[in-house]
Design an enzyme around this catalytic site. Structure first.
Site, mmCIF file in Angstrom:
data_model
loop_
_atom_site.group_PDB
_atom_site.id
_atom_site.type_symbol
_atom_site.label_atom_id
_atom_site.label_comp_id
_atom_site.label_asym_id
_atom_site.label_seq_id
_atom_site.Cartn_x
_atom_site.Cartn_y
_atom_site.Cartn_z
ATOM 1 N N LYS A 97 -2.327 -39.991 -38.101
ATOM 2 C CA LYS A 97 -2.131 -38.590 -37.749
ATOM 3 C C LYS A 97 -1.312 -37.944 -38.874
ATOM 4 C CE LYS A 97 0.309 -35.762 -34.294
ATOM 5 N NZ LYS A 97 0.858 -35.752 -32.930
ATOM 6 N N ARG A 153 5.611 -35.500 -23.199
ATOM 7 C CA ARG A 153 6.722 -34.556 -23.335
ATOM 8 C C ARG A 153 7.202 -34.028 -21.991
ATOM 9 N NH1 ARG A 153 4.499 -30.727 -28.316
ATOM 10 N NH2 ARG A 153 3.889 -32.432 -29.710
ATOM 11 N N GLU A 180 -5.701 -36.064 -25.769
ATOM 12 C CA GLU A 180 -4.355 -36.601 -25.990
ATOM 13 C C GLU A 180 -3.368 -35.876 -25.071
ATOM 14 O OE1 GLU A 180 -0.774 -36.303 -29.282
ATOM 15 O OE2 GLU A 180 -2.851 -36.267 -30.021
#
Length: 203
Positions: free
Chosen positions: A125, A41, A37
């Site tokens: 998640k 950001r 993943e």
């Protein structure tokens, strides 16, 4: 196969330099962790995803920190094979369902998990895992929501991962400990591969 069943640990990667993406992905795959993943950001994230998708065929690369429909469009165009969001809103769930790739929407409360379940989503998640109640909280959720499975992420380390993985409603965990910033800065991919090997043996 479910995203939650591909590997016991999903490396959660923050990359400031896309040049490190391919050797990093190769080290993680060599260590037995093919699901990666890359969080959206940094400015380098989409380019990093594109490079991994193009050059590391054994990697299953996805995008994390999905917050909008625009993020989904950009991530899928870059080659993301799955999407992960830190939380969910009704409009984001709509966009994820239309995105065309598997996804793990973020949930931190019973109400959020139930709202996702109402939309037919049973894999999520759990974030931020440690701050949101960790193992005791997930244990409590397993009773009223037995068909919901989670990938807890946030504050999990090698030492605590096995206890999460032992829970019946946890399929895998996400962690940043596999890609230490100093190892990335030094190009120490052998260390990253070793960390991946340790993590891949947890199940």
């Amino acid at each position: 196969m479910s995203l939650l069943d591909l590997a016991p640990v999903v490396p959660v990667v923050v990359l400031d330099d896309a040049e490190t993406a391919v050797p990093l992905a190769r080290a993680l795959v060599a260590g037995g962790l093919p699901v990666i993943e890359v969080t959206l950001r940094t400015d380098a994230a989409l380019d990093a995803i594109r490079r991994i998708a193009d050059e590391v065929p054994d990697a299953v690369v996805g995008a994390g920190t999905i917050r909008s429909a625009a993020d989904i469009t950009a991530a899928v165009a870059a080659g993301s094979r799955f999407l992960v969001s830190p939380g969910t809103t009704p409009s984001l769930v709509d966009a994820l369902l239309d995105g065309g790739v598997p996804f793990l929407p973020g949930a931190a409360t019973a109400s959020e998990a139930m709202a996702l379940r109402e939309r037919g989503i049973t894999e999520m998640k759990f974030f931020p895992a440690e701050a949101a109640g960790g193992i005791p909280y997930l244990t409590s959720l397993s009773g009223p929501l037995p068909d919901v499975r989670f990938c807890p992420t946030g504050g999990i380390k090698l030492a605590t991962a096995p206890a999460y993985l032992a829970l019946p409603n946890v399929g895998c965990v996400g962690g940043t400990w596999l890609t230490p910033a100093d190892a990335l800065a030094a190009g120490d991919y052998a260390r990253i591969e070793k960390l991946a090997l340790e993590a891949s043996s947890l199940r």
